[in-house]
Design a protein around this motif. Structure first.
Motif, PDB file in Angstrom:
ATOM      1  N   ASN A 255       1.009  -1.366   0.159  1.00 20.45           N
ATOM      2  CA  ASN A 255      -0.086  -0.017   0.268  1.00 20.45           C
ATOM      3  C   ASN A 255       0.837   1.206  -0.096  1.00 20.45           C
ATOM      4  N   GLY A 256       0.527   2.303  -0.720  1.00 22.04           N
ATOM      5  CA  GLY A 256       1.386   3.529  -0.928  1.00 22.04           C
ATOM      6  C   GLY A 256       2.222   3.519  -2.161  1.00 22.04           C
ATOM      7  N   SER A 257       2.309   2.482  -2.767  1.00 24.11           N
ATOM      8  CA  SER A 257       3.196   2.392  -3.900  1.00 24.11           C
ATOM      9  C   SER A 257       2.600   3.564  -4.935  1.00 24.11           C
ATOM     10  N   HIS A 258       3.482   4.099  -5.701  1.00 25.14           N
ATOM     11  CA  HIS A 258       2.790   4.919  -6.735  1.00 25.14           C
ATOM     12  C   HIS A 258       3.749   4.902  -7.974  1.00 25.14           C
ATOM     13  N   ALA A 259       3.251   5.412  -8.990  1.00 26.03           N
ATOM     14  CA  ALA A 259       3.984   5.714 -10.137  1.00 26.03           C
ATOM     15  C   ALA A 259       3.661   6.997 -10.871  1.00 26.03           C
ATOM     16  N   ARG A 260       4.774   7.665 -11.621  1.00 28.83           N
ATOM     17  CA  ARG A 260       4.307   8.955 -12.155  1.00 28.83           C
ATOM     18  C   ARG A 260       4.550   8.622 -13.746  1.00 28.83           C
ATOM     19  N   VAL A 261       3.556   9.070 -14.661  1.00 28.01           N
ATOM     20  CA  VAL A 261       3.507   9.047 -16.021  1.00 28.01           C
ATOM     21  C   VAL A 261       3.576  10.299 -16.629  1.00 28.01           C
ATOM     22  N   LYS A 262       4.628  10.728 -17.444  1.00 30.36           N
ATOM     23  CA  LYS A 262       4.793  12.005 -18.032  1.00 30.36           C
ATOM     24  C   LYS A 262       3.902  11.818 -19.602  1.00 30.36           C
ATOM     25  N   LEU A 263       3.263  12.959 -19.932  1.00 24.28           N
ATOM     26  CA  LEU A 263       2.777  13.149 -21.060  1.00 24.28           C
ATOM     27  C   LEU A 263       3.720  13.742 -21.975  1.00 24.28           C
ATOM     28  N   ILE A 264       3.602  13.130 -23.388  1.00 22.26           N
ATOM     29  CA  ILE A 264       4.308  13.902 -24.290  1.00 22.26           C
ATOM     30  C   ILE A 264       3.303  14.302 -25.522  1.00 22.26           C
ATOM     31  N   ILE A 265       3.223  15.751 -25.481  1.00 24.78           N
ATOM     32  CA  ILE A 265       1.917  16.212 -26.410  1.00 24.78           C
ATOM     33  C   ILE A 265       2.430  16.829 -27.456  1.00 24.78           C
ATOM     34  N   PRO A 266       1.943  16.455 -28.749  1.00 23.25           N
ATOM     35  CA  PRO A 266       2.641  17.130 -29.868  1.00 23.25           C
ATOM     36  C   PRO A 266       2.201  18.697 -30.013  1.00 23.25           C
ATOM     37  N   GLU A 267       3.000  19.337 -30.850  1.00 23.00           N
ATOM     38  CA  GLU A 267       2.737  20.983 -30.791  1.00 23.00           C
ATOM     39  C   GLU A 267       1.446  21.035 -31.508  1.00 23.00           C
ATOM     40  N   GLY A 268       0.658  22.165 -30.936  1.00 19.11           N
ATOM     41  CA  GLY A 268      -0.690  22.343 -31.183  1.00 19.11           C
ATOM     42  C   GLY A 268      -1.670  21.696 -30.687  1.00 19.11           C
ATOM     43  N   ILE A 269      -1.553  20.785 -29.851  1.00 22.28           N
ATOM     44  CA  ILE A 269      -2.522  19.988 -29.001  1.00 22.28           C
ATOM     45  C   ILE A 269      -2.323  20.541 -27.668  1.00 22.28           C
ATOM     46  N   VAL A 270      -3.563  20.752 -27.114  1.00 23.08           N
ATOM     47  CA  VAL A 270      -3.520  21.577 -25.556  1.00 23.08           C
ATOM     48  C   VAL A 270      -4.293  20.688 -24.733  1.00 23.08           C
ATOM     49  N   TYR A 271      -3.591  20.160 -23.470  1.00 19.39           N
ATOM     50  CA  TYR A 271      -4.325  19.425 -22.597  1.00 19.39           C
ATOM     51  C   TYR A 271      -5.542  20.331 -22.075  1.00 19.39           C
ATOM     52  N   GLY A 272      -6.781  19.757 -22.154  1.00 21.87           N
ATOM     53  CA  GLY A 272      -7.976  20.376 -21.293  1.00 21.87           C
ATOM     54  C   GLY A 272      -8.757  20.995 -22.562  1.00 21.87           C
ATOM     55  N   THR A 273      -8.246  21.271 -23.829  1.00 22.88           N
ATOM     56  CA  THR A 273      -8.830  21.639 -24.897  1.00 22.88           C
ATOM     57  C   THR A 273      -9.088  20.589 -25.794  1.00 22.88           C
TER      58      THR A 273
END
Length: 469
Positions: A183-201
């Protein structure tokens, strides 16, 4: 003499009886002394091995049927860590003993290949039936060897996947570990977003990102976790695009596995599915119909928005393609900006006259699509005479070498102002919604760019671009 012979016969008779009894006693002794032992004092079942055979030895051949019991004990659990053939009942196995044999056996099967520690099965012979007895080696041990610890690696379930834009359920991306986690183990995942694409949009994730990363928590003893990618139906025609996800950090004894990158492809759903009509073709329908007329269902046009707020109301917008321009009036407020290249479905809208010009009224915004933004439309330079002809209605035009009448360094753009070139005059209209409506009209000769619009007047849209000396 006869008496002696009779006595001898009696002697032989009784001697035979004695010998016969001795033979039977020897046979009974032979049965009782058939001793049973376990062949080896220890056995081992390594990870990856399915079973081992336990051999029982008799010191002499059995002469009758019998049974010997094997008592099971130890740290290994029956039906969890191991099983046997024959099956055990109340932690005992009954082994049949057959006549004229000097050995028998039973099998121990390993059930759990992933034991964290070694476990033992203690074997003990007991309760032989009549004709058999216990030998010298009646106990043995079976060792179930623990799985050697290996790195607990975290990997994506798959390396790639796809989901169509606007899919409300989104796409679940799974990750798994080779062993359970604390319990308590975690992982971090990084996003690689192409130019012109916006997170949340254009898309979002659950859980949401922080600084372009998704943090994933594991439950106690879990071996998997997941997150969700949800494409947003943005009405933008961007084509298919891909987003990369990379595991960059793990805790709780986890290691990053070989399959640490996942690529999600978002499939475009805003591509045109019908004929795209030119604006010139649309305008020609005014010649075919009189008064108010209706467009058929799914009538598509494409063009660039040329207006920037200087229109009669907030529902109006001018759009232009390579063939012509026209006023569009929506059922709701305009949501487009100057330079947006868009596609509209005019199905069920009305062709009519608004403020003395051809226009399409009651256009529903459902089903629109945007291709790009900040597209510059070059104004067509025309003479004052050409402008007054009405042939450029709805288009962005430029008239050079004109001046404002009544320019006195006090008069503002708001309202209707007159410009002049030689003997020709025309009106310039500025509505209160224009950002420059309160600006003072300039003096001197200049060039004015605008849309040939309401009542045949020129409608400038952006002061810095449209009013030039």
């Amino acid at each position: 003499m006869k008496t002696q012979n009779f006595i001898r016969l009696l002697h032989y008779f009784f001697l035979s009886l004695i010998l016969l009894n001795c033979s039977e006693d020897e046979e009974n002794y032979q049965i009782d002394s058939s001793k049973i032992s376990i062949a080896n004092p220890a056995y081992t079942i390594e990870p990856g091995m399915s079973s081992t055979t336990i051999h029982l030895k008799l010191d002499t051949k059995a002469t009758i049927d019998g049974i010997i019991s094997v008592e099971l004990s130890g740290s290994a659990l029956y039906n969890t860590d191991y099983t046997t053939i024959p099956q055990a009942v109340n932690n005992e196995i009954n082994i049949k003993l057959l006549p004229k044999t000097k050995d028998t056996s039973f099998v121990v099967y390993r059930s759990n290949q992933n034991l964290p520690t070694d476990k033992k099965i203690n074997l003990k012979l007991k309760n032989p039936t009549t004709g058999f007895s216990l030998g010298n080696n009646i106990v043995s041990e079976v060792k179930l060897t623990a799985q050697m610890p290996t790195g607990n690696k975290l990997n994506f379930d798959n390396s790639a996947g796809s989901v169509s834009e606007g899919t409300l359920a989104g796409m679940v991306v799974g990750l798994n570990t080779t062993n359970t986690v604390s319990n308590g183990s975690h992982a971090r995942v990084k996003l690689i977003i192409p130019e012109g694409i916006v997170y949340g949009t254009h898309f979002k994730t659950e859980p949401a990102t922080v600084l372009n990363e998704v943090t994933l928590e594991f439950n106690q003893n879990a071996q998997s976790t997941s997150f969700k990618i949800i494409p947003i139906n943005d009405n933008l025609v961007l084509g298919d695009y891909s987003i990369g996800f990379e595991i960059i950090e793990v805790t709780g004894g986890l290691e990053i596995g070989a399959n640490k990158v996942f690529t999600a492809t978002i499939l475009e759903n805003d591509n045109a599915t019908g004929v795209i009509n030119t604006i010139a073709q649309l305008r020609s329908k005014f010649n075919e119909n009189q008064n108010n007329w209706y467009l058929p269902e799914n009538y598509l046009i494409e063009g660039v928005v040329t207006s920037n707020g200087n229109t009669a109301d907030n529902n109006s917008v001018y759009i232009q393609d390579a063939t012509a321009g026209i006023l569009i009036r929506f059922t709701t407020s305009n949501i487009f900006n100057l330079g947006d290249r868009i596609r509209l479905n005019l199905g069920s809208a009305t062709g009519t006259s608004i403020n003395g010009q051809k226009a399409i009224n009651q256009v529903n915004l459902n089903g629109f699509a945007k291709y790009s933004e900040n597209v510059f439309v070059e104004a067509e330079t025309i003479t004052m005479a050409q402008f007054r002809s009405g042939n450029y209605e709805g288009k962005k035009v430029k008239i050079e070498n004109v001046y404002f009448l009544n320019a006195d360094n006090k008069e503002t753009f708001y309202g209707q102002k007159i410009i002049r070139h030689d003997a020709y005059m025309a009106a310039v209209i500025t509505y209160g919604t224009a950002s420059f409506s309160h600006f003072v009209i300039p003096q001197g000769t200049l060039s004015i760019t605008g849309i040939a619009g309401d009542w045949g007047a020129l409608l400038p849209q952006k002061y810095s671009h449209d009013i030039n000396y």
